[in-house]
Design a protein around this motif. Structure first.
Motif, short mmCIF file in Angstrom:
data_model
loop_
_atom_site.label_atom_id
_atom_site.label_comp_id
_atom_site.label_asym_id
_atom_site.label_seq_id
_atom_site.Cartn_x
_atom_site.Cartn_y
_atom_site.Cartn_z
N LYS A 266 31.67 40.24 43.06
CA LYS A 266 32.61 39.69 42.09
C LYS A 266 32.15 38.42 41.63
CE LYS A 266 36.41 39.98 39.76
NZ LYS A 266 36.83 41.02 38.57
N ASP B 233 42.96 38.55 41.87
CA ASP B 233 42.00 39.39 41.50
C ASP B 233 41.27 39.98 42.73
OD1 ASP B 233 42.50 38.43 38.73
OD2 ASP B 233 40.76 37.81 38.39
N LEU C 228 41.15 43.79 43.89
CA LEU C 228 39.73 44.39 43.76
C LEU C 228 39.57 45.26 45.37
CD1 LEU C 228 36.63 44.60 42.85
CD2 LEU C 228 36.22 42.42 43.85
#
Length: 324
Positions: free
Chosen positions: A17, A30, A34
């Motif tokens: 990421k 996030d 994830l």
């Protein structure tokens, strides 16, 4: 503390990421979405990346996200492997190490070193390769393997000068390269010889130094040509186009039978097996390699047919005897 497979998976997700969002900032929310774990767990994972993997993860309060302060890719370090997987990898490393002397594709050596270091924490401290192969580090022609592989992969025609052991004349050849094969600690190129409109074999040690050139001349690979089929009816590397396959019958004494049956030099059909001898049938093109193998079996083998092979073997053995 060992890293579990689940944590290793999360570490890789976070690394991917952050690498995917280069020059950007990844919010903690996030990363929680994830990885599917809590914010506290994500922060612990980030700590592991920083401390154990030396990942340059920084936090930007201004932009509210994590980022890599410099280029980074998560290395293989703590492998979450079972003991069975470790053992398999251990064998694979040993296999690869045996070919590190070849001198081509140097990046492979670095990969092997990294793999060995990565798994050492689960192996005994005195880890040593346990599998050994015959190898000839002084073999001439090893430096040609890498450019030949490049030519094969890109389907480019090559030219070189070649001098066989049987011919003192230096000849130029134009070849469409197909395969590289190792046999008897020597390396060979198999390709389509344009002058003769046929496939043939060249030993790399007999290619003249600095004569190999890769042309900007592409060819369409004949996908019907298979290496196994090409060498299926011969021993060694000499495929004689002007000779046909013959039915060969060999009779071996009990001791030689044990060696042959445990490691046959070619596919065979068992005709008879008694306490006195073993008789087998083999279909092969008769070449020099076959003569040499039979001669090496000494008085342990007798050629029953064809008579032409028996005669060639007798002549070979007589020639050897005359040296003494």
């Amino acid at each position: 503390m060992p890293i579990s497979k689940n944590q290793l998976r999360r570490l890789r997700l976070i690394d991917e990421k952050l690498n995917r969002w280069k020059n950007a900032y990844v919010p903690i929310f996030d990363l929680v979405q994830l990885t599917g774990v809590t914010e506290r767990t994500v922060k612990e994972d980030i700590r592991v990346l920083r401390d154990d993997y030396e990942a340059p993860i920084a936090w930007s309060a201004k932009n509210g996200g994590y980022y890599y302060s410099e280029p980074f890719s998560m290395p293989i370090k703590n492998l979450a492997l079972s003991q069975g997987e470790i053992n398999k990898l251990k064998v694979a490393i040993s296999l690869l190490q045996q070919y590190s002397h070849l001198g081509f594709l140097p990046d492979v050596v670095g990969v092997v070193d990294k793999l060995e270091k990565a798994v050492k924490f689960k192996l005994e401290s005195s880890y040593q390769p346990y599998i050994h192969f015959e190898k000839n580090v002084l073999y001439k022609g090893i430096d040609l393997i890498e450019p030949l592989l490049q030519a094969i992969a890109s389907c480019k025609t090559i030219v070189f000068k070649y001098q066989s052991f049987k011919n003192n004349t230096l000849l130029s050849h134009k070849i469409q390269p197909y395969f590289i094969k190792e046999h008897g600690n020597r390396w060979y190129l198999i390709g389509f010889l344009l002058q003769q409109n046929s496939f043939t074999t060249f030993a790399l040690d007999r290619i003249k130094d600095h004569s190999l050139a890769i042309l900007e001349e592409y060819f369409k690979r004949d996908t019907s040509f298979q290496l196994h089929d090409y060498f299926n009816s011969v021993l060694g590397m000499s495929v004689l186009a002007n000779k046909s396959v013959e039915e060969i019958i060999l009779q071996m004494n009990p001791l030689q039978s044990k060696y042959f049956l445990s490691k046959p030099f070619h596919q065979y059909q068992l005709i008879e097996e008694t306490s006195q001898h073993t008789t087998v049938k083999i279909n092969l093109i008769i070449n020099y390699e076959l003569i040499r193998i039979l001669a090496g079996m000494g008085n342990g083998v007798k050629v029953l047919q064809p008579q032409s092979l028996a005669d060639e073997l007798v002549a070979y053995l007589k020639g050897a005897l005359q040296q003494y």
